[in-house]
Design an enzyme around this catalytic site. Structure first.
Site, PDB file in Angstrom:
ATOM      1  N   LYS A  40      37.262  45.583  51.292  1.00  0.00           N
ATOM      2  CA  LYS A  40      37.360  44.571  50.157  1.00  0.00           C
ATOM      3  C   LYS A  40      38.748  44.447  49.827  1.00  0.00           C
ATOM      4  CE  LYS A  40      35.557  44.065  45.436  1.00  0.00           C
ATOM      5  NZ  LYS A  40      34.815  44.752  44.157  1.00  0.00           N
TER       6      LYS A  40
ATOM      7  N   SER B  96      30.945  42.290  42.927  1.00  0.00           N
ATOM      8  CA  SER B  96      31.893  41.326  43.175  1.00  0.00           C
ATOM      9  C   SER B  96      32.433  41.820  44.823  1.00  0.00           C
ATOM     10  CB  SER B  96      33.399  41.524  42.365  1.00  0.00           C
ATOM     11  OG  SER B  96      33.435  43.208  42.637  1.00  0.00           O
TER      12      SER B  96
ATOM     13  N   SER C 289      29.273  46.569  41.329  1.00  0.00           N
ATOM     14  CA  SER C 289      29.813  45.485  42.498  1.00  0.00           C
ATOM     15  C   SER C 289      29.769  46.139  43.842  1.00  0.00           C
ATOM     16  CB  SER C 289      31.284  45.362  42.143  1.00  0.00           C
ATOM     17  OG  SER C 289      31.426  44.212  41.153  1.00  0.00           O
TER      18      SER C 289
HETATM   19  N1  GLN Z   1      29.966  42.157  37.354  1.00  0.00           N
HETATM   20  C1  GLN Z   1      30.624  43.300  36.614  1.00  0.00           C
HETATM   21  C2  GLN Z   1      31.845  42.724  35.992  1.00  0.00           C
HETATM   22  O1  GLN Z   1      32.117  41.494  36.282  1.00  0.00           O
HETATM   23  C3  GLN Z   1      30.997  44.221  37.402  1.00  0.00           C
HETATM   24  C4  GLN Z   1      31.986  44.258  38.402  1.00  0.00           C
HETATM   25  C5  GLN Z   1      32.484  45.237  39.169  1.00  0.00           C
HETATM   26  O2  GLN Z   1      31.542  46.273  39.548  1.00  0.00           O
HETATM   27  N2  GLN Z   1      33.646  45.236  39.845  1.00  0.00           N
HETATM   28  O3  GLN Z   1      32.488  43.317  35.237  1.00  0.00           O
END
Ligand code: GLN
Length: 474
Positions: free
Chosen positions: A76, A151, A175
């Site tokens: 990532k 994400s 994410s």
């Molecule tokens: N969707 C959640 C957020 O936007 C979690 C994102 C993540 O785990 N990095 O904060």
């Protein structure tokens, strides 16, 4: 079978038996990337030259040592890989070349894994669909009309499309698990402190964890073996021995106690997801698991709590992006204007929204009312889990309440935030959780089932999820 359809375990075995070469393996993945990634768009950058050089070196080695010898992995883009661009999906870091390897990357390289490229993600890992990437959308390889989740959407898509044998992502509120669920693969969020965050671009430092995305549970266990452990460069890592997670897989689950959380019924869940959960529970019961209802009374406060804690920490972490030391540089006649111009141009809408919320929640006069209160509720949520784990060994619930959604479907940020209602509580508590694919909805979109364990008991959730995965065949 094509090399790119094999699991990590199978590829390593074939390389060690000299049935296939490392270069041959890397070339097979690069070919898949070339053929498919114009459409899927999982990758932000490809490390082809370096990957091939490393492959040639490995092919010359007589002793084929390393748990992931010759395995092409995708990383990532919020994780630093030496000498490659690391943008975290943000314009503010465009052109930034990492001067060092994150600890997980160092460990991957020590086990002779090959970093094949950097994957697309929501900007600074804020989002649930990868639509917040400053660069482009990634498509779900199962059905390209749908988002891959986020994400870590690029990482999940790269594995689901056979563009990488495995991938790594970060999970602050879901994410890794949510995109794994949407793309029909396995994703693990380890216990907070099990894996070093050194070299991960920080979002919510008390929530962030790096973990693997893989084709099956066994691969996820192998990859966790590679990255877990204490790191003196990250003082929040636990100084506990790392178990061999693959040892747990075939132990069976007879007599294990599994909890079903009563309060998940307070949320609207897609019918097919509820049915699939029941089927999964049934499969585990057949194998000798005992099912018990447990209560997490504060579950409904998890989302609002997270949306105070995470943006607060993000607003502080993101203050370092000022255009002075790295990345995009704005202009201005004085320092204040320069900062403002850099950050206005460099950050996207969602990131700005989080910075505003976080700065507000931490400001004088509001700190006690918002941040402190959220921290207290967070503790209550962790205590709920502690209590549940007095009765059961692990918990089972869906990864998400719905299967993947279409692009531009969630226009209101709050709707997007709802995608993580079943994943966020585990980050607040710091406990490990795995998502495994189990069944599909009537559109053919994958459904993810989550197994949640006690602190540092990744072995236990590998054991249960492996049994569940095997039961799909029976
Ligand atoms: N969707 C959640 C957020 O936007 C979690 C994102 C993540 O785990 N990095 O904060």
């Amino acid at each position: 079978m094509e090399i790119t359809e094999l699991t990590v375990k199978e590829i390593v075995e074939k390389i060690k038996k000299k049935e296939i070469g490392v270069k041959e393996t890397v070339l097979a993945y690069l070919k898949n990337i070339e053929d498919k990634d114009n459409n899927i768009k999982a990758f932000l950058s490809i490390n082809n030259e370096e990957a091939l050089i490393k492959a040639e070196e490995l092919d010359k080695e007589n002793e084929k040592n390393g748990q992931i010898f010759g395995i092409p992995v995708a990383i990532k883009d919020n994780i630093n890989v030496y000498g490659t661009e690391t943008t975290a999906g943000s314009k503010i870091l465009k052109g930034y070349i990492s001067p060092y390897d994150a600890t997980v990357v160092k460990k991957i390289k020590e086990q002779n894994g090959i970093t094949i490229g950097k994957t697309n993600c929501d900007e600074f890992a804020m989002g649930s669909s990868t639509e917040n990437s400053a660069f482009f959308n990634t498509k779900n390889p199962v059905n390209t009309d749908y988002v891959p989740g986020g994400s870590s959407g690029g990482s999940a898509a790269s594995v689901a499309a056979n563009e990488a044998a495995a991938a790594f992502g970060s999970d602050t509120g879901g994410s890794i698990r949510e995109p794994a669920g949407f793309c029909g693969i396995v994703g693990l969020k380890p216990t907070y402190g099990r894996v070093s965050r050194y070299g991960l671009i920080a979002f919510g430092s008390s929530l962030d964890v790096i973990g693997p995305l893989a084709k099956n549970v066994e691969d996820a266990a192998i990859l966790t073996n590679v990255i877990a452990g204490f790191d003196h460069k990250d003082e929040t890592t636990a100084n506990l021995p790392v178990e061999n997670y693959t040892d747990f897989l075939k132990r069976g689950i007879k007599g294990k106690k599994l909890g079903v959380i009563k309060e998940i019924n307070d949320f609207k869940i897609q019918d097919e997801v509820s049915i699939t959960l029941k089927e999964a529970i049934n499969k585990l019961e057949i194998q000798g698991c005992e099912i018990e209802e447990v209560s997490i009374p504060h579950l409904k406060y998890a989302l609002p709590t997270y949306y105070l804690v995470a943006p607060s920490e993000a607003s502080s972490n993101l203050s370092r992006f000022d255009g002075v030391r790295y990345g995009l540089q704005g202009c201005g006649d004085n320092l204040r204007d320069f900062y403002e111009d850099t950050r206005t141009k460099g950050f996207g809408r969602e990131v700005k929204r989080r910075i505003l919320i976080g700065t507000f929640a931490l400001s004088e006069g509001y700190f006690d009312e918002y941040y402190l209160k959220a921290s207290k509720v967070r503790r209550l949520i962790a205590m709920d889990f502690e209590k549940a784990f007095e009765k059961v060994d692990a918990l089972i619930l869906p990864t998400t309440a719905t299967t993947a959604f279409k692009f531009n479907e969630k226009k209101n940020p709050l709707e997007m935030y709802m995608s993580d209602i079943f994943t966020i509580p585990m980050n607040l508590a710091g406990i490990p959780a795995i998502s495994i694919p189990f069944g599909k909805d009537n559109k053919g979109l994958p459904i993810g089932i989550q197994i949640v364990g006690k602190w540092f008991e990744e072995g236990e959730i590998f054991q249960i999820s492996y049994a569940l995965e095997q039961s799909k065949e029976s």
